[in-house]
Enzyme design. Sequence first.
Site, PDB file in Angstrom:
ATOM      1  N   ARG A  95      13.463  -5.083  -0.360  1.00 16.03           N
ATOM      2  CA  ARG A  95      13.444  -6.549  -0.558  1.00 16.03           C
ATOM      3  C   ARG A  95      13.147  -6.887  -2.023  1.00 16.03           C
ATOM      4  O   ARG A  95      12.242  -6.337  -2.640  1.00 16.03           O
ATOM      5  CB  ARG A  95      12.372  -7.167   0.330  1.00 16.03           C
ATOM      6  CG  ARG A  95      12.070  -8.636   0.004  1.00 16.03           C
ATOM      7  CD  ARG A  95      10.668  -8.969   0.482  1.00 16.03           C
ATOM      8  NE  ARG A  95      10.325 -10.367   0.403  1.00 16.03           N
ATOM      9  CZ  ARG A  95       9.353 -10.856  -0.381  1.00 16.03           C
ATOM     10  NH1 ARG A  95       8.673 -10.040  -1.174  1.00 16.03           N
ATOM     11  NH2 ARG A  95       9.058 -12.134  -0.369  1.00 16.03           N
ATOM     12  N   VAL A  96      13.902  -7.823  -2.559  1.00 12.14           N
ATOM     13  CA  VAL A  96      13.623  -8.342  -3.907  1.00 12.14           C
ATOM     14  C   VAL A  96      13.378  -9.843  -3.764  1.00 12.14           C
ATOM     15  O   VAL A  96      14.270 -10.566  -3.317  1.00 12.14           O
ATOM     16  CB  VAL A  96      14.817  -8.114  -4.859  1.00 12.14           C
ATOM     17  CG1 VAL A  96      14.497  -8.660  -6.256  1.00 12.14           C
ATOM     18  CG2 VAL A  96      15.193  -6.643  -4.928  1.00 12.14           C
ATOM     19  N   ASP A 112      10.859 -13.303  -5.581  1.00 12.72           N
ATOM     20  CA  ASP A 112      10.781 -14.021  -6.854  1.00 12.72           C
ATOM     21  C   ASP A 112      10.083 -13.261  -7.992  1.00 12.72           C
ATOM     22  O   ASP A 112      10.457 -13.403  -9.159  1.00 12.72           O
ATOM     23  CB  ASP A 112      10.104 -15.387  -6.658  1.00 12.72           C
ATOM     24  CG  ASP A 112       8.682 -15.294  -6.117  1.00 12.72           C
ATOM     25  OD1 ASP A 112       8.341 -14.255  -5.495  1.00 12.72           O
ATOM     26  OD2 ASP A 112       7.912 -16.256  -6.292  1.00 12.72           O
ATOM     27  N   THR A 130       0.405 -13.083  -5.246  1.00 21.52           N
ATOM     28  CA  THR A 130       0.777 -12.493  -6.534  1.00 21.52           C
ATOM     29  C   THR A 130      -0.230 -12.872  -7.612  1.00 21.52           C
ATOM     30  O   THR A 130      -0.731 -13.991  -7.613  1.00 21.52           O
ATOM     31  CB  THR A 130       2.139 -13.081  -6.957  1.00 21.52           C
ATOM     32  OG1 THR A 130       3.090 -12.690  -5.997  1.00 21.52           O
ATOM     33  CG2 THR A 130       2.571 -12.646  -8.330  1.00 21.52           C
ATOM     34  N   THR A 153       3.607 -18.302  -6.936  1.00 21.19           N
ATOM     35  CA  THR A 153       3.043 -17.415  -5.922  1.00 21.19           C
ATOM     36  C   THR A 153       3.307 -18.011  -4.553  1.00 21.19           C
ATOM     37  O   THR A 153       3.375 -19.230  -4.398  1.00 21.19           O
ATOM     38  CB  THR A 153       1.530 -17.187  -6.154  1.00 21.19           C
ATOM     39  OG1 THR A 153       1.024 -16.341  -5.123  1.00 21.19           O
ATOM     40  CG2 THR A 153       0.739 -18.478  -6.178  1.00 21.19           C
ATOM     41  N   GLY A 154       3.467 -17.128  -3.574  1.00 22.54           N
ATOM     42  CA  GLY A 154       3.739 -17.605  -2.218  1.00 22.54           C
ATOM     43  C   GLY A 154       5.030 -17.008  -1.695  1.00 22.54           C
ATOM     44  O   GLY A 154       5.403 -15.892  -2.059  1.00 22.54           O
ATOM     45  N   GLY A 169       8.140 -15.890  -1.679  1.00 25.01           N
ATOM     46  CA  GLY A 169       9.139 -15.608  -2.708  1.00 25.01           C
ATOM     47  C   GLY A 169      10.563 -15.625  -2.189  1.00 25.01           C
ATOM     48  O   GLY A 169      11.499 -15.860  -2.953  1.00 25.01           O
ATOM     49  N   THR A 213       3.000  -8.007  -8.069  1.00 26.23           N
ATOM     50  CA  THR A 213       2.729  -8.179  -6.637  1.00 26.23           C
ATOM     51  C   THR A 213       3.183  -6.962  -5.838  1.00 26.23           C
ATOM     52  O   THR A 213       4.080  -6.220  -6.282  1.00 26.23           O
ATOM     53  CB  THR A 213       3.469  -9.432  -6.104  1.00 26.23           C
ATOM     54  OG1 THR A 213       3.058  -9.708  -4.773  1.00 26.23           O
ATOM     55  CG2 THR A 213       4.986  -9.252  -6.100  1.00 26.23           C
ATOM     56  N   SER A 252      -2.819  -7.435  -2.289  1.00 32.04           N
ATOM     57  CA  SER A 252      -1.511  -8.057  -2.517  1.00 32.04           C
ATOM     58  C   SER A 252      -0.914  -7.690  -3.867  1.00 32.04           C
ATOM     59  O   SER A 252       0.131  -8.220  -4.238  1.00 32.04           O
ATOM     60  CB  SER A 252      -1.654  -9.582  -2.411  1.00 32.04           C
ATOM     61  OG  SER A 252      -2.651 -10.034  -3.299  1.00 32.04           O
TER      62      SER A 252
HETATM   63  N1  ASP Z   1       5.854 -14.253  -4.237  1.00 30.52           N
HETATM   64  C1  ASP Z   1       5.510 -12.957  -3.750  1.00 30.52           C
HETATM   65  C2  ASP Z   1       6.606 -12.446  -2.894  1.00 30.52           C
HETATM   66  O1  ASP Z   1       7.128 -13.190  -2.095  1.00 30.52           O
HETATM   67  C3  ASP Z   1       4.240 -12.891  -2.993  1.00 30.52           C
HETATM   68  C4  ASP Z   1       3.168 -13.872  -3.356  1.00 30.52           C
HETATM   69  O2  ASP Z   1       3.179 -14.483  -4.380  1.00 30.52           O
HETATM   70  O3  ASP Z   1       2.247 -14.075  -2.604  1.00 30.52           O
HETATM   71  O4  ASP Z   1       6.894 -11.269  -2.976  1.00 30.52           O
END
Ligand code: ASP
Length: 323
Positions: free
Chosen positions: A211-212, A214, A183, A234-235, A237, A201, A79
Amino acid sequence: MDNVNRRDFMKSIAAAGALASVPAQAAESNDGGPVFLATWKHGLPAVNRAAEVFHQGGSLLDAIEKGINIPEEDPEVTSVGYGGLPNSEGTVELDAGIMDGTRHRAGAVTGLRGVKTPISVARLVLEKTSHTTIGGIGLQEFARNMGYHPEQLLTPNSLKKWMEWKADPHHQTFWLSPENHDTIGVVATDGKGHIVAGCSTSGLAWKIPGRVADSPLVGCGFYADDRAGGASATGDGDLMTNYCTSVSIVHMMGRGASPQEACEELLRDMVKAIPKNKVAACAVIAMNTRGEVGAASMNPQFHLQYALWKSGKSQMLDSKDVY
Ligand code: ASP
């Protein structure tokens, strides 16, 4: 934060019916030395390396950059950086950002191709330009000018996973449920009130090229301000960008919240806005200028484990699941 600010903040969230509970680690104060905090299991080698660089005389920015380089260069981490899962066309596109809380200035890159260590290119944006975020063809050119020569970022494992995804006629796309989040986000202090935050990430697996989310956006994936603290997210975004997660957390700390209270309150606020966010994949970490830390996950399905280096030792800890 002084007691008056803290009281005001507590009153404001209590009035909103959302007084957050404070787990033990949030109340622990720091011994006055440096503290390094990072998301996920791959955060552990990152905080260890960051502490090492700092103790060898590196700056906090050097420490975070070199710490984040560890998972970026690790092909087993799917990731982040090299070995990160690619976009829908099978190309790895990397996002990263780093912010210096003293200068109140960040450098960030989005959709970087062919470079294993995007946090280092983000650092160059911070140090060598007056821009904040660079993407697109210009970013590739910038990286080349800075001495990076394009490398293959797909590993046999990530290529295999992409081919399997591609061959599946019912494959998940970004329209359905997102997968492969994780991330690396790092927040650190030198123990003297200076804060730096950064993250890196490969983003959402199988994302639409370009794609852009967070991670490369100041205030969303990362934020640092020596007047209050730092945070990282994280998660999902695509979702969290709409809540400017990291800057919101730092501003709550500025109004007197502890890092733990601020992390939990941010996630609660997302649910107050849209109740179905309760099941979203979101987690956040934060640190104030005294080196106190907080971490929270939206739910147990996206439970964040985080790494903490403090007083000469590092460990993995569990964040609080808010829902
Ligand atoms: N936040 C990141 C994104 O959506 C991925 C992640 O943190 O898991 O690109």
